[in-house]
Design a protein around this motif. Structure first.
Motif, mmCIF file in Angstrom:
data_model
loop_
_atom_site.group_PDB
_atom_site.id
_atom_site.type_symbol
_atom_site.label_atom_id
_atom_site.label_comp_id
_atom_site.label_asym_id
_atom_site.label_seq_id
_atom_site.Cartn_x
_atom_site.Cartn_y
_atom_site.Cartn_z
ATOM 1 N N PRO A 222 -66.257 27.487 29.077
ATOM 2 C CA PRO A 222 -65.486 26.235 29.098
ATOM 3 C C PRO A 222 -64.444 26.221 27.981
ATOM 4 O O PRO A 222 -64.736 26.570 26.842
ATOM 5 N N GLY A 223 -63.218 25.870 28.317
ATOM 6 C CA GLY A 223 -62.156 25.777 27.319
ATOM 7 C C GLY A 223 -61.531 27.105 26.929
ATOM 8 O O GLY A 223 -60.539 27.135 26.213
ATOM 9 N N GLN A 224 -62.099 28.226 27.394
ATOM 10 C CA GLN A 224 -61.577 29.540 26.962
ATOM 11 C C GLN A 224 -60.839 30.253 28.096
ATOM 12 O O GLN A 224 -61.158 31.391 28.416
ATOM 13 N N PHE A 225 -59.903 29.532 28.695
ATOM 14 C CA PHE A 225 -59.202 30.184 29.821
ATOM 15 C C PHE A 225 -57.687 30.192 29.614
ATOM 16 O O PHE A 225 -56.921 30.230 30.561
ATOM 17 N N GLN A 226 -57.257 30.201 28.346
ATOM 18 C CA GLN A 226 -55.820 30.233 28.050
ATOM 19 C C GLN A 226 -55.161 31.500 28.591
ATOM 20 O O GLN A 226 -54.024 31.478 29.038
ATOM 21 N N ASP A 227 -55.909 32.631 28.544
ATOM 22 C CA ASP A 227 -55.332 33.915 28.973
ATOM 23 C C ASP A 227 -55.658 34.244 30.425
ATOM 24 O O ASP A 227 -55.604 35.392 30.837
ATOM 25 N N ARG B 141 -70.408 28.520 32.721
ATOM 26 C CA ARG B 141 -69.009 28.939 32.660
ATOM 27 C C ARG B 141 -68.264 28.067 33.654
ATOM 28 O O ARG B 141 -68.856 27.153 34.226
ATOM 29 N N VAL B 142 -66.981 28.340 33.877
ATOM 30 C CA VAL B 142 -66.231 27.539 34.844
ATOM 31 C C VAL B 142 -65.655 28.426 35.940
ATOM 32 O O VAL B 142 -65.429 29.621 35.725
ATOM 33 N N SER B 143 -65.424 27.830 37.093
ATOM 34 C CA SER B 143 -64.923 28.595 38.242
ATOM 35 C C SER B 143 -63.487 29.062 37.979
ATOM 36 O O SER B 143 -62.715 28.371 37.311
ATOM 37 N N PRO B 144 -63.128 30.231 38.514
ATOM 38 C CA PRO B 144 -61.789 30.787 38.271
ATOM 39 C C PRO B 144 -60.662 29.883 38.781
ATOM 40 O O PRO B 144 -60.701 29.429 39.929
ATOM 41 N N GLY B 145 -59.711 29.613 37.905
ATOM 42 C CA GLY B 145 -58.517 28.851 38.300
ATOM 43 C C GLY B 145 -58.736 27.352 38.387
ATOM 44 O O GLY B 145 -57.906 26.582 37.903
ATOM 45 N N THR B 146 -59.856 26.934 38.966
ATOM 46 C CA THR B 146 -60.082 25.499 39.201
ATOM 47 C C THR B 146 -60.972 24.853 38.126
ATOM 48 O O THR B 146 -61.076 23.625 38.066
ATOM 49 N N HIS B 147 -61.667 25.696 37.333
ATOM 50 C CA HIS B 147 -62.433 25.240 36.170
ATOM 51 C C HIS B 147 -63.494 24.187 36.485
ATOM 52 O O HIS B 147 -63.681 23.227 35.734
ATOM 53 N N ILE B 148 -64.166 24.386 37.602
ATOM 54 C CA ILE B 148 -65.309 23.525 37.947
ATOM 55 C C ILE B 148 -66.539 24.135 37.256
ATOM 56 O O ILE B 148 -66.739 25.354 37.321
ATOM 57 N N PRO B 149 -67.357 23.325 36.549
ATOM 58 C CA PRO B 149 -68.509 23.901 35.843
ATOM 59 C C PRO B 149 -69.506 24.570 36.798
ATOM 60 O O PRO B 149 -69.798 24.025 37.868
#
Ligand code: DWN
Ligand code: SAH
Ligand code: ZN
Length: 405
Positions: A29-34, A347-355
């Motif tokens: 969570p929160g670590q998807f800047q790259d 973790r969160v789902s790719p692109g959509t960031h659903i937990p």
């Protein structure tokens, strides 16, 4: 115009899924800047009829130490591969010193049965985590990508193989010229190369468009596989339809002239030609169905939200990245996705960031509606979660069309 990866012919695009993430990259969570994105689009080669992605994602971005798909997570798939292994043991591995190789052996789901039978084998698996788990089950693995150089190396140290098997992996590999050259180096004169992958005929029939994502580069038909095999001195000698993963075909390839082709091959190709399967009108029609499913799914989820209903998703599948990103699903419409894989949880789902939450969340925080992302395992999951429907819960499916059961 882009060129076909198989024959260099013209590749004509028929559907654009837009900007999509790596389907198996579950960030903290929160670590998807790259986060990595690419344009997911599919095209048809008007020469050899191979359906393929328009853009290639570098293989190391997808298959690495932390690749989170563990094949043994489904009881149905465990049974399927145990039966597959038993069939090889009875038919192809009967000589004095049998040797079986698997390309993309993952966590050892298939080779475990061959290893337990004391038969010489080798899995070739680039993803470190799954390869390590298979070793703990007594499976011998080479932690590398299969390609011509790997095959030559194996042939030199272990000798040639009676069977080279591969499930849900050959369609992942853009560089099939290197694979066929490798098979040529590694296969015994009368050996077989057997692979099974999602079948384009079924993807079109069911509009199962979520089979299209970064890892799935090719969408095979008997005709396109036969044409590809012929280019490398091989021929398609058998085809078998399989019910797993929403409908696949198992292709058996042998050296040209080594085995008598089964009538099933010509029958399947004739059927594909009759329905115009790998033609632009058919594939453009498929694209229209995809857009309808997208619109219907967004409309249904928006309506449920307006009615105050809760919706969670079931199964953080790689496939679901395509649906979720195409439809722009966020926590606004789907509160969480549950999954049994520890490597995907919290973790969160790719692109959509659903937990992504453990399977237990589904029992503790039960939604009114469950969007079945793992629809290919519907029978297994609905049986396991019988209490959900008994308690008034409803499943949402989007293949072959959006419906609630
Ligand atoms: O081709 C591929 C196939 C074989 O596997 C790979 N490129 C990646 C992967 O695709 P997928 O993730 O779409 O596959 P599955 O088998 O549909 O994934 C099922 C997911 O659902 C897994 O994350 C495990 C999970 N699951 C669950 O939570 N409860 C599965 C079952 C059966 C369950 O009961
Ligand atoms: N055979 C298993 C796994 C399918 S997932 C099953 O059917 O469930 C695809 C697998 O192919 C992953 O484990 C991935 O690491 C592997 N893979 C990708 N490219 C490969 C290559 N060039 N050689 C061997 N394996 C590869
Ligand atoms: Zn082509």
């Amino acid at each position: 115009m882009t060129a076909c990866r198989i024959c260099g012919g013209d590749l004509v695009e028929f559907y654009d899924f837009g900007r999509q993430p790596l389907s198996d990259a579950f960030h903290k969570p929160g670590q998807f800047q790259d986060e990595f994105f690419f344009r997911l689009a599919v095209g048809l080669c008007t020469d050899c009829t191979m359906v393929q992605l328009m853009e290639e994602v570098p293989r190391d971005k997808m298959f690495h130490e932390d690749y989170p798909y563990y094949s043994s997570g489904s009881a149905v798939m465990r049974k399927h591969f145990e039966l597959t292994a038993r069939r090889f043991i009875e038919t192809e591995l009967t000589g004095p010193a049998p040797f079986a190789v698997e390309i993309g052996s993952n966590d050892g789901i298939m080779l475990k049965t061959i290893a337990d039978a004391g038969i010489k084998h080798l899995g070739v698996e680039p993803s470190g985590g799954v390869a390590e788990l298979s070793r703990s089950k007594g499976v011998r693995v080479l932690n590398e990508f299969f390609q011509e150089s790997t095959a030559v190396e194996i042939a030199a140290t272990d000798g040639q193989a009676d069977v080279i098997f591969s499930a849900n992996t050959i369609c992942h590999i853009p560089y099939l010229d290197s694979i066929f050259k490798g098979v040529d180096a590694l296969l015994k004169p009368n050996g077989v190369f057997v692979f099974e992958d999602p079948y384009l005929g079924e993807i079109v029939r069911r509009t199962s468009f979520d089979q299209i994502y970064d890892e799935h580069y090719y969408f095979f038909t008997a005709r396109s596989v036969q044409s590809m095999a012929n280019r490398y001195g091989f021929e398609l000698v058998d085809v078998e339809r399989l019910p797993v993963h929403g409908g696949e075909t198992r292709y058996t390839i042998a050296r040209q002239g080594a085995r008598t082709p089964s009538p099933a091959v010509a029958e399947m190709i004739a059927e594909e030609n009759e329905r115009g399967l790998a033609t632009l009108p058919t594939l453009e029609g498929f694209g229209e169905n995809v857009t309808k499913i997208k619109d219907d799914l967004v409309a249904l989820l928006t309506k449920l939200k307006a009615e105050g209903k809760t919706v969670a998703a079931y199964g953080a599948t790689a496939k679901s990245a395509t649906v979720a990103n195409l439809c722009g699903l966020s926590t606004d419409l789907v509160s969480y996705v549950c999954d049994t894989t520890p490597q995907k949880q919290n973790r969160v789902s790719p692109g959509t960031h659903i937990p992504v939450r453990p399977a237990e969340a589904f029992h503790e925080d039960t939604p009114d509606y469950a969007l079945l992302f793992a629809w290919n395992h519907a029978e297994e999951i609905m049986a396991k979660e019988k209490a959900f429907r008994d308690g008034g819960g409803k499943w949402i499916l989007y293949v072959p069309e959006v419906h609630v059961v």
